[in-house]
Scaffold this active site. Structure first.
Site, short mmCIF file in Angstrom:
data_model
loop_
_atom_site.label_atom_id
_atom_site.label_comp_id
_atom_site.label_asym_id
_atom_site.label_seq_id
_atom_site.Cartn_x
_atom_site.Cartn_y
_atom_site.Cartn_z
N ARG A 1 5.30 -13.44 9.49
CA ARG A 1 5.91 -12.13 9.24
C ARG A 1 7.22 -12.04 10.01
O ARG A 1 7.46 -12.77 10.97
CB ARG A 1 4.97 -11.02 9.66
CG ARG A 1 4.62 -11.01 11.14
CD ARG A 1 3.60 -9.93 11.49
NE ARG A 1 4.15 -8.59 11.40
CZ ARG A 1 3.73 -7.67 10.53
NH1 ARG A 1 2.76 -7.93 9.69
NH2 ARG A 1 4.26 -6.47 10.51
N GLU B 1 0.88 -1.16 0.00
CA GLU B 1 0.00 0.00 0.00
C GLU B 1 0.92 1.21 0.00
O GLU B 1 1.78 1.31 0.88
CB GLU B 1 -0.79 -0.02 1.31
CG GLU B 1 -2.25 0.24 1.17
CD GLU B 1 -2.92 0.16 2.53
OE1 GLU B 1 -2.83 -0.89 3.19
OE2 GLU B 1 -3.51 1.17 2.93
N LYS C 1 4.12 0.47 9.40
CA LYS C 1 4.28 1.77 8.74
C LYS C 1 3.69 2.88 9.59
O LYS C 1 4.22 3.97 9.66
CB LYS C 1 3.59 1.74 7.37
CG LYS C 1 4.49 1.18 6.28
CD LYS C 1 3.81 1.31 4.93
CE LYS C 1 3.37 -0.04 4.40
NZ LYS C 1 2.21 -0.03 3.57
P1 ATP Z 1 2.35 -2.22 7.71
O1 ATP Z 1 1.57 -2.72 8.88
O2 ATP Z 1 3.77 -1.92 8.02
O3 ATP Z 1 1.66 -1.13 6.96
P2 ATP Z 1 1.39 -3.92 5.74
O4 ATP Z 1 1.40 -5.40 5.68
O5 ATP Z 1 0.09 -3.27 5.96
O6 ATP Z 1 2.47 -3.47 6.78
P3 ATP Z 1 1.66 -3.52 2.98
O7 ATP Z 1 2.20 -2.36 2.24
O8 ATP Z 1 0.23 -3.81 2.84
O9 ATP Z 1 2.04 -3.28 4.47
O10 ATP Z 1 2.53 -4.82 2.73
C1 ATP Z 1 3.02 -5.25 1.50
C2 ATP Z 1 3.49 -6.67 1.66
O11 ATP Z 1 4.54 -6.77 2.63
C3 ATP Z 1 2.38 -7.57 2.14
O12 ATP Z 1 2.32 -8.70 1.28
C4 ATP Z 1 2.78 -7.99 3.53
O13 ATP Z 1 2.40 -9.30 3.80
C5 ATP Z 1 4.29 -7.84 3.52
N1 ATP Z 1 4.80 -7.51 4.84
C6 ATP Z 1 4.50 -6.43 5.59
N2 ATP Z 1 5.11 -6.48 6.78
C7 ATP Z 1 5.83 -7.63 6.81
C8 ATP Z 1 6.69 -8.28 7.77
N3 ATP Z 1 6.94 -7.74 8.97
N4 ATP Z 1 7.25 -9.45 7.43
C9 ATP Z 1 7.03 -9.99 6.23
N5 ATP Z 1 6.24 -9.46 5.28
C10 ATP Z 1 5.64 -8.29 5.56
MG MG Z 2 -1.44 -2.50 5.05
#
Ligand code: ATP
Ligand code: MG
Length: 602
Positions: free
Chosen positions: A300, A65, A310
């Site tokens: 994760r 995102e 984020k």
């Molecule tokens: P955040 O909570 O930091 O915003 P998110 O998962 O909402 O993380 P996205 O931009 O939606 O952020 O994530 C893009 C990809 O990165 C997704 O496929 C997610 O599964 C992966 N991802 C995010 N955080 C992790 C993590 N700590 N370990 C492994 N993969 C991750």
């Molecule tokens: Mg997200």
């Protein structure tokens, strides 16, 4: 079927297997995706049917995102998804998951692309391709929603949000059907079109999938799939006032892009039944091509002394707890990069931690170890004095000639990796006065101390053997100069130089050609190993001593460093040249990347 490895591959370049690699190997052997077609761009069943057999053996995707900078957890996901595609003759898509009309920033889009490239990957099958955008699929998503309504699989619910929550039930209580659930497809379609046509208030109704209000999986209790939200979208402007929910949008995005293996983190496990339910109905309806993508979940990355959300990282930035997204203490990819991390170290790290199906914590020192291992054979050496005091060689003028400066050389890389040509030597001079570290002199040596104390001889690394004679102090007793005599004919690299035995060599920088540098000694951003676990306020866990700025003396070869270049400051650690901060001065700037040994907690 195991993946063929090139005959020349060294054993340690063969990737350790993991459950995802095994699934893919199985799918390739079984030909699960062999019949797929690909029309060159994402699209529906008819679009792909008109295309060619897909040249990509598998398709994975990384779908961030664009609402912040990527962090180390994303790096794991990038290395995993792009790495699998690369290793199995596939393609990995970079897709901006921008179905939320919230404010998005071009800044984030640019930095996400930069981070993926920096890690060594390109996307969508070519280095010049544009990333995909989920918002480009809004028209199809709308069509899919109308299809579900017509087929009796979706209805417009006008309950209030509170009523819906109460009627959803919980783990111990089945849900209760909405009074709007029995509407006919024609009524629902009319209502949904009114939603689309701006005729209803935000939040006044939603479109829900019609599945099972008594399902033990709460995600199947008629999840909302479209909501009304009057918001301008960065891509589609004001075209839509209804937006798809993530759980509805994501499977469709995967299917339009002909993704085979949709890999996400464990918290989406309970969503998989809906993912499958939805795609099965859209495939049955002829809207999407079979076979459907399959979702797989992995654990994760949880890294100690770090937060990886984020939202929390944004809070650190906007509350000025750090200097920005790329502050070298931040676990963002841009921060790690400014801290001196290399793409190679990141790959080593993701390979080493592997991919599992159960959550665990990785110790921060594992990450640091990977950087140390990568830089050991690559970072050029240099001498820096972090806490300088002047050392005067009292017999220099007499023995070497008044004002004489003796040229010295040392290898930039004493042990380059096999097959790597050694870089040119470093050049510097020694004279009557040199800078040494205060810690390298003790008036009264503690037991076992081998460095400078009156009567002891040490080698100035790459220079001469010297014998300490004492020190001068100011009125407060602070040492102002350390005194020593140079032992003639002991210059490093000259015949007979090692006839005078010493127990220690110390690093130093000549006063005549040393350069002032700003050195930023970074430590962990948090003093708590799990700053955001168990309801803790992560801001309270910030390490108050995570940055100490000092002025050091560095040898001339270091002063010419280009930003981003890593060095080993001999005996101290690995440092990376940063951009010169013209606000605080024009001195070269170095950031501590990682110490030579793991010293945390010792
Ligand atoms: P955040 O909570 O930091 O915003 P998110 O998962 O909402 O993380 P996205 O931009 O939606 O952020 O994530 C893009 C990809 O990165 C997704 O496929 C997610 O599964 C992966 N991802 C995010 N955080 C992790 C993590 N700590 N370990 C492994 N993969 C991750
Ligand atoms: Mg997200």
């Amino acid at each position: 079927m195991s993946q063929p490895t090139p005959a020349t591959a060294a054993p340690d370049t063969v990737k350790p297997s993991n459950f995802l690699r095994q699934i893919i190997e199985h799918d390739l052997a079984a030909g699960t995706y062999a019949q797929r077609r690909w029309a060159g761009s994402p699209g529906d069943a008819a679009h792909h049917a008109a295309g060619q057999p897909d040249p990509a053996k598998i398709r994975t995707r990384f779908p961030p995102e664009p609402n912040g900078y990527l962090h180390i957890g994303h790096a794991k996901s990038i290395c995993l998804n792009f790495g699998l595609a690369r290793d199995f003759g596939g393609v990995c898509h970079l897709r901006f998951d921008d179905t939320n009309p919230e404010k998005e920033d071009l800044e984030y889009v640019t930095s996400i692309k930069d981070s993926v490239k920096w890690l060594g990957f390109d996307w969508n099958g070519s280095a010049t391709a544009a990333p995909y955008q989920a918002s480009d699929y809004f028209d199809f998503m709308y069509r899919a929603a109308e299809h579900l309504i017509e087929a009796g699989f979706a209805y417009v619910d006008e309950q209030t949000a509170d009523q819906m929550r109460v009627n959803r039930g919980d783990f111990s209580k089945p849900g209760v059907n909405s009074p709007f659930r029995a509407r006919t497809p024609a009524e629902n379609l009319a209502r949904f079109r009114e939603m689309r046509d701006h005729q209803h208030e935000d939040g006044s109704m939603v479109l829900r999938a019609k599945i099972d209000m008594a399902s033990p999986n709460i995600n199947l209790r008629d999840p909302a799939i479209y909501r009304i939200r009057r918001a301008t979208h960065h891509n589609t402007g004001d075209k839509w006032c209804i937006y798809p929910m993530y759980t509805f949008a994501h499977p469709i995005e995967d299917a339009l892009e002909q993704i085979t293996h949709s890999i996400c983190t464990l918290e989406f496990e309970d969503q998989r039944p809906f993912y499958d339910w939805l795609l099965a109905r859209l495939i049955d309806g002829g809207l999407l091509s079979a076979p459907a993508p399959h979702q797989y979940e992995f654990a994760r990355l949880n890294l100690t002394y770090v937060v990886t959300s984020k939202r929390k990282l944004a809070q650190l930035v906007y509350d000025h707890k750090v200097t920005g997204w790329d502050d070298p203490r931040m676990p963002t990819i841009v921060g790690l990069r400014r801290r001196g991390y290399t793409p190679e170290a990141m790959h080593l790290f993701t390979d080493r931690i592997g991919v599992t199906k159960s959550d665990s914590w990785i110790d921060y020192s594992t990450l640091e170890g990977c950087l140390r291992e990568d830089l050991e054979t690559r970072a050029h050496r240099g001498m820096a004095v972090l806490n300088p005091v002047k050392l005067v060689l009292t017999n220099w003028d007499e023995v070497m000639g008044a004002g004489h400066l003796e040229a010295c050389t040392q290898p930039a890389l004493p042990h380059p990796a096999e097959g790597v040509a050694p870089p040119p030597d470093r050049h510097f001079t020694i004279g009557k006065e040199v800078w040494i570290d205060r810690e390298d002199f003790e008036e009264v040596p503690p037991k076992g101390y081998k460095r400078l104390f009156p009567g002891n001889k040490v080698r100035l690394k790459g220079g001469y053997v010297i014998e300490c004679t004492g020190a001068t102090r100011d009125a407060d007793g602070v040492i102002t100069e350390v005194l020593a005599t140079v032992v003639p004919d002991t210059k490093s690299g000259t015949p007979g130089s090692d006839l005078v035995k010493v127990k220690a060599a110390i690093t130093w920088v000549g006063v005549a050609n040393g350069v002032d540098a700003e050195v930023r000694l970074y430590d962990r951003l948090f003093s708590d190993a799990q700053p955001d676990a168990g309801g803790k306020d992560f801001i309270e866990c910030l390490n108050p001593n995570s940055l100490k700025v000092i002025t050091a003396m560095v040898e001339p070869s270091l002063a010419a460093a280009a930003p981003g270049q890593q060095f080993q400051f001999e005996r101290h650690g690995y440092f990376v040249a940063d951009r010169v901060d013209h606000v605080t001065g024009s001195k070269p700037v170095f950031n501590l990347a990682v110490g030579l040994k793991d010293s945390w907690g010792k």
